[in-house]
Write a protein that holds these residues in place. Structure first.
Motif, mmCIF file in Angstrom:
data_model
loop_
_atom_site.group_PDB
_atom_site.id
_atom_site.type_symbol
_atom_site.label_atom_id
_atom_site.label_comp_id
_atom_site.label_asym_id
_atom_site.label_seq_id
_atom_site.Cartn_x
_atom_site.Cartn_y
_atom_site.Cartn_z
ATOM 1 N N TRP A 1 0.808 -1.054 -0.013
ATOM 2 C CA TRP A 1 0.131 0.044 -0.073
ATOM 3 C C TRP A 1 0.923 1.421 0.074
ATOM 4 C CZ3 TRP A 1 -2.983 1.863 4.815
ATOM 5 C CH2 TRP A 1 -3.662 2.717 4.639
ATOM 6 N N ASP B 1 -2.952 -1.411 -4.617
ATOM 7 C CA ASP B 1 -3.804 -0.831 -3.846
ATOM 8 C C ASP B 1 -4.519 0.573 -3.866
ATOM 9 O OD1 ASP B 1 -4.814 -0.610 -0.995
ATOM 10 O OD2 ASP B 1 -3.016 -1.558 -0.091
ATOM 11 N N ILE B 2 -5.189 0.960 -3.131
ATOM 12 C CA ILE B 2 -5.971 2.015 -3.090
ATOM 13 C C ILE B 2 -5.572 3.121 -4.097
ATOM 14 C CG2 ILE B 2 -8.005 1.682 -1.696
ATOM 15 C CD1 ILE B 2 -6.257 3.409 0.342
ATOM 16 N N ILE C 1 -7.197 -3.366 -6.254
ATOM 17 C CA ILE C 1 -8.170 -3.609 -4.975
ATOM 18 C C ILE C 1 -9.450 -2.850 -5.682
ATOM 19 C CG2 ILE C 1 -7.618 -1.334 -4.186
ATOM 20 C CD1 ILE C 1 -7.321 -2.597 -1.177
ATOM 21 N N TRP D 1 -12.229 5.376 2.624
ATOM 22 C CA TRP D 1 -11.258 6.050 2.123
ATOM 23 C C TRP D 1 -11.598 7.244 1.419
ATOM 24 C CZ3 TRP D 1 -7.507 4.270 4.808
ATOM 25 C CH2 TRP D 1 -7.395 2.793 5.049
ATOM 26 N N TRP E 1 -9.281 -7.813 -5.770
ATOM 27 C CA TRP E 1 -8.914 -8.068 -4.519
ATOM 28 C C TRP E 1 -9.877 -7.075 -3.728
ATOM 29 C CZ3 TRP E 1 -4.083 -4.610 -2.669
ATOM 30 C CH2 TRP E 1 -4.141 -4.654 -1.197
ATOM 31 N N ASP F 1 -11.770 -5.622 -0.664
ATOM 32 C CA ASP F 1 -11.287 -5.089 0.825
ATOM 33 C C ASP F 1 -12.558 -4.281 1.571
ATOM 34 O OD1 ASP F 1 -9.583 -4.690 2.772
ATOM 35 O OD2 ASP F 1 -8.789 -3.185 1.926
ATOM 36 N N MET F 2 -12.265 -4.055 2.679
ATOM 37 C CA MET F 2 -13.091 -3.313 3.555
ATOM 38 C C MET F 2 -14.780 -3.813 3.497
ATOM 39 S SD MET F 2 -11.082 -0.947 4.820
ATOM 40 C CE MET F 2 -11.429 0.495 5.136
ATOM 41 N N ARG G 1 -11.636 -9.972 1.874
ATOM 42 C CA ARG G 1 -11.197 -9.977 3.282
ATOM 43 C C ARG G 1 -12.347 -10.484 4.026
ATOM 44 N NH1 ARG G 1 -9.061 -4.428 6.124
ATOM 45 N NH2 ARG G 1 -11.412 -4.070 6.423
ATOM 46 N N TRP H 1 -7.554 -13.539 2.352
ATOM 47 C CA TRP H 1 -6.399 -13.259 3.047
ATOM 48 C C TRP H 1 -6.804 -12.718 4.765
ATOM 49 C CZ3 TRP H 1 -8.304 -9.139 1.570
ATOM 50 C CH2 TRP H 1 -8.071 -7.676 1.900
ATOM 51 N N ASP I 1 -5.461 -7.420 8.285
ATOM 52 C CA ASP I 1 -4.271 -6.473 8.625
ATOM 53 C C ASP I 1 -3.595 -7.284 9.918
ATOM 54 O OD1 ASP I 1 -5.128 -4.888 6.610
ATOM 55 O OD2 ASP I 1 -5.657 -3.533 7.975
ATOM 56 N N PHE J 1 1.606 -6.908 7.881
ATOM 57 C CA PHE J 1 1.061 -5.758 7.450
ATOM 58 C C PHE J 1 1.586 -4.518 7.689
ATOM 59 C CE2 PHE J 1 -2.473 -2.473 7.332
ATOM 60 C CZ PHE J 1 -2.475 -2.259 5.770
ATOM 61 N N HIS K 1 2.864 -8.206 1.709
ATOM 62 C CA HIS K 1 2.082 -6.908 1.647
ATOM 63 C C HIS K 1 2.650 -6.068 2.796
ATOM 64 C CE1 HIS K 1 -0.856 -4.131 0.930
ATOM 65 N NE2 HIS K 1 -1.755 -4.491 1.762
HETATM 66 C C1 GLC Z 1 -6.990 -2.371 4.761
HETATM 67 C C2 GLC Z 1 -6.542 -3.726 3.920
HETATM 68 C C3 GLC Z 1 -5.108 -3.564 3.501
HETATM 69 C C4 GLC Z 1 -5.091 -2.418 2.701
HETATM 70 C C5 GLC Z 1 -5.430 -1.099 3.066
HETATM 71 C C6 GLC Z 1 -5.460 -0.100 2.026
HETATM 72 O O1 GLC Z 1 -6.408 -1.872 5.655
HETATM 73 O O2 GLC Z 1 -6.566 -4.768 4.846
HETATM 74 O O3 GLC Z 1 -4.558 -4.966 2.961
HETATM 75 O O4 GLC Z 1 -3.415 -2.228 2.151
HETATM 76 O O5 GLC Z 1 -6.946 -1.257 3.535
HETATM 77 O O6 GLC Z 1 -6.161 -0.059 0.964
#
Ligand code: GLC
Length: 771
Positions: A264, A292-293, A329, A368, A402, A404-405, A472, A485, A488, A521, A546
């Motif tokens: 990330w 990642d984001i 992601i 985010w 991927w 997430d959240m 996640r 997976w 964190d 992480f 990661h």
């Molecule tokens: C969350 C995810 C992590 C990722 C982060 C930013 O914490 O579990 O894997 O890197 O968000 O997207």
């Protein structure tokens, strides 16, 4: 945890329990018992599978079918002997007996030898304002495994575990609620195993003797009780039945078994291209890079950042040419963006696809992109729309998603303002108009349904190639849609240690394709920790490193030459073992068997394996005993019954025994069992670099069989017969070791290649190879 789900009342208080059986009617395959107002429904689905349902009001609600792929009517009727007398009602199948005591109504099960299991305790079934529960006896030598994603060690006896998906950031060995909720476990004692699947998506909790020693309890906030009892003499049978009920994983592309690099974030095209080249220059095999984001424009899902990722198609093309696959992601929170002409927000609003509060207003929370709204993935049309949005990614060559959240993780105020994590209002309505449900019922399914949409997206928009999906959050059956997976984790030695029992319990919960962030992480790994973690990472079905934004760089070359060489060696070993791994993945698609297994899986009658959390099996034939403490070079290893060979030195041991092994930083203790036939290939820099030209069967003298599964690794042609299994057998006759292909199925042609046997451990024996 929201107030709404307060601690459950102590047993004995406030509960109305199931009374006497007043009438009972056997109508194959179901038994209906009337107990006062309440109804007990018991359905025999298979010789070893019984569904138990209790409706306190007497009437069962409409069937929900979110997690179970095989509904009651699809199970073939099996012969059941029905008997009743004034005290009991008995249903007997080929392998087990269920006995219902009439006064008061209590259920017990027995195996053929008369050994009891899953017997109701004194309380039996009860309901109160807090929901409905069942109490059952713990046999003296019984241990408990599975329960989905769980911190701590392997055996869950004496623990309490909640099933409610949360963003479990900063989890530790004490954490209860996690990202996944899988209300399923396996009980084991020598010669007898059973599973319980609590079929409730509502909040639920297992208490495995933490409150009352000798009694375990399951409790859910659902209006009725619905659970399955699965019987088998060992956990493998339980898992097979459980995955028949909730589904098995699809075969992933072979590249997904290679090494994945993530951070990330790798924040621009230049950074990503340089990263990819670094792997190739340093000759460290790698197949997958995760974005990642920060690839998004202002964290707007399904967009690319205009400045930093101006030409995603070119990036995808270059990476592909260099042998890399791209995974991006995807978060569920859609930026609340009424002014900016953001198509995803506008379209979702226009079509009314976002979750609303009970008062009808759009629900929003903070993630985010700050203020965000959330798709209702319970609705098929929303999933379809969401799937189609993925073309923004697949058009650029993205081959994996991927998620997430997706617990979902929502804050009650802008990020950075120290807000609380909140769920949707529990009485918000979700789902299609003809099957509406409250969020209290669907909360645990949010990630599950989002992952389903991602899987469907990839199947639709990459119809000729297999894709990779990672999530996640999830619920029972998530293996049908996605790999998982463990969220964190932290760069701490105890988290490295805990990763093995955590992944093993996920495997025993039906989720075979699992991994956790190599190196940790959050926080900074030390050089030694990173090397040890990479060794353990070789064992993770998903091998992905990661690290979080504020941490030091964690790529394999960031810790000096010695550590880089260790990383290279273990990643290379992973690639050499790919034919073995791929066959294990295939096995998981067929039987639900885990890839990474606790020793109890293959030695269920050896109580020494019951709490052994720091040794694992890869399939049946390889066993690892990693080092997970700083400064440690020696460790004790338990070798169960049979003959074992040290992978590195070929030293031979007779189990059961304990040994002390020497493991300097370059060595992760690894053992092969006599009779092992481990198919291996030469090191490649990425899975599809070139066809496998030479296959080596690494053989350990003894008696054994192993199935090698092969196909093109990438397309769906295996679904129409383009696959091949070869059953290899090894046996010893005098001073000759005979390795023979005793069976071949399927019609995939591996092309021109050599297959050779590499006999280990006994230079005095001659090899006779019959392929
Ligand atoms: C969350 C995810 C992590 C990722 C982060 C930013 O914490 O579990 O894997 O890197 O968000 O997207």
């Amino acid at each position: 945890m929201p107030q709404y789900f307060g601690k459950l009342p102590t047993a004995g208080q406030e509960w109305t329990t199931l009374g006497n059986v007043q009438s009972a009617q056997w109508d194959e395959p179901s038994l209906v018992c009337q107990c006062g107002e309440a109804t007990l429904l018991l359905t025999v689905l298979d010789h070893n599978l019984i569904r138990v349902q209790v409706a306190p009001t007497g009437a069962f609600a409409a069937q929900r079918s979110w997690a179970v792929t095989k509904p009651d009517q699809e199970w073939a009727i099996v012969p059941v002997q029905f008997q009743e007398d004034s005290e009991t009602i008995t249903l007997k199948t080929e392998v087990m007996r269920v006995q219902i005591q009439r006064s008061p109504c209590r259920i017990s099960c027995f195996d053929h030898a008369g050994n009891p299991f899953a017997q109701d305790a004194e309380m039996g079934v009860g309901w109160s304002a807090s929901g409905i529960a069942a109490w059952k006896q713990i046999e003296s030598d019984e241990h408990f495994y599975g329960f989905g994603e769980r911190t701590g060690l392997l055996d869950k006896r004496s623990e309490e575990m909640t099933n409610w998906t949360v963003d479990s950031v900063d989890y530790s060995s004490q954490t209860d609620e996690m990202y996944q909720a899988i209300p399923f476990f396996t009980a084991l004692r020598p010669g007898l195993s059973y599973g319980i699947f609590l079929h409730s998506t509502y909040w639920s909790r297992f208490n495995m003797g933490a409150e009352q020693p000798g009694v375990w309890q399951m409790h859910t906030r659902a209006p009725e009780l619905d659970y399955y009892i699965l019987y088998g003499s060992e956990p493998a049978q339980i898992l097979k039945t459980y995955t028949e009920l909730t589904g098995r994983m699809p075969l992933p592309p072979k590249w997904a078994l290679g090494y994945h690099q993530c951070r990330w974030s790798y924040e621009s095209e230049e950074v990503v291209e340089a990263l990819a080249q670094e792997f190739r220059n340093r000759r460290i095999p790698c197949d997958v890079i995760h974005l990642d984001i920060d690839y998004m424009q202002g964290y707007r899902v399904f967009t690319w950042h205009e400045k930093r990722f101006p030409d995603p198609k070119a990036l995808g093309r270059h990476l592909n040419q260099n042998g890399f696959q791209l995974v991006t992601i995807v978060d569920p929170g859609v930026k609340h963006d009424p002014e900016a002409g953001y198509a995803i927000y506008d379209e979702g609003c226009q079509k009314d696809y976002f979750v609303r509060k009970p008062d009808g207003k759009l629900f929003h929370g903070y993630v985010w992109p700050d203020k965000s709204v959330f798709p209702d993935f319970m609705r098929p049309e929303v999933r379809e729309w969401w799937s189609d949005c993925h073309t923004a990614l697949t058009d650029a060559g993205v081959a994996g998603i991927w998620n997430d959240m997706n617990e979902p993780s929502i804050s009650d105020r802008p990020f950075g303002d120290g807000g609380n994590k909140i769920p949707f209002p529990l009485d918000a309505t979700q789902g299609p108009a003809d099957e509406p449900a409250t969020h209290a019922e669907t909360h645990n399914l949010y990630g599950y349904m989002m992952a389903r949409a991602a899987r469907e997206a990839m199947e639709k928009h990459r119809p000729h190639q297999r894709s990779f999906v990672l999530t996640r959050s999830g619920f029972a059956g998530i293996q049908r849609w996605s790999s998982v997976w463990l969220g964190d984790n932290t760069s701490l030695w105890d988290q490295l240690e805990m990763s093995l029992p955590m992944l093993c319990n996920m495997g025993l919960s039906g989720v075979a394709f699992v991994g956790c962030d190599i190196g940790g992480f959050a926080g900074n790994a030390t050089a030694e920790m990173f090397a040890r973690w990479m060794q353990v990472g070789l064992l993770y079905p998903l091998m992905r490193a990661h690290s979080a934004m504020t941490t030091n760089q964690h790529e394999p070359w960031c810790f000096g030459d010695r550590i880089e060489q260790i990383c290279r060696e273990y990643i290379e070993l992973r690639y050499q073992l790919l034919p073995y791994f791929y066959s294990l993945f295939w096995e998981a698609t067929q039987t639900g068997a885990p890839i990474l297994r606790p020793l109890l899986y293959h030695y269920p009658n050896d109580p020494k394996t019951y709490s052994l959390h720091d040794q694992v099996l890869l399939g049946e034939w390889l066993m690892a005993a990693p080092i997970y403490h700083p400064g440690q070079e020696y460790r004790a290893v338990y070798l169960p019954e049979g003959t074992w060979y040290d992978w590195w030195s070929n030293e031979r041991f007779e189990g059961p025994t304990h040994i002390l092994t020497h493991a300097p930083l370059e060595r992760m203790p690894l053992y092969a069992k006599a009779g092992a036939i481990i198919p291996m290939q030469l090191v490649m820099q990425y899975v599809n670099q070139h066809p496998v030209e030479e296959l080596t069967l690494r053989v350990y003298p003894g008696e054994g069989q192993n199935i090698l599964y092969e196909d093109d690794g990438d397309s769906f042609d295996y679904q129409s017969g383009a696959w091949r299994t070869t059953t290899y057998q090894v046996r010893q006759e005098g001073d000759r070791v005979i390795v023979e292909a005793i069976d071949r199925q399927g019609n995939w042609n591996p092309g021109d290649r050599t297959v050779r046997v590499d006999l280990q451990g006994r230079s005095d024996l001659e090899v006779d190879f019959r392929d």
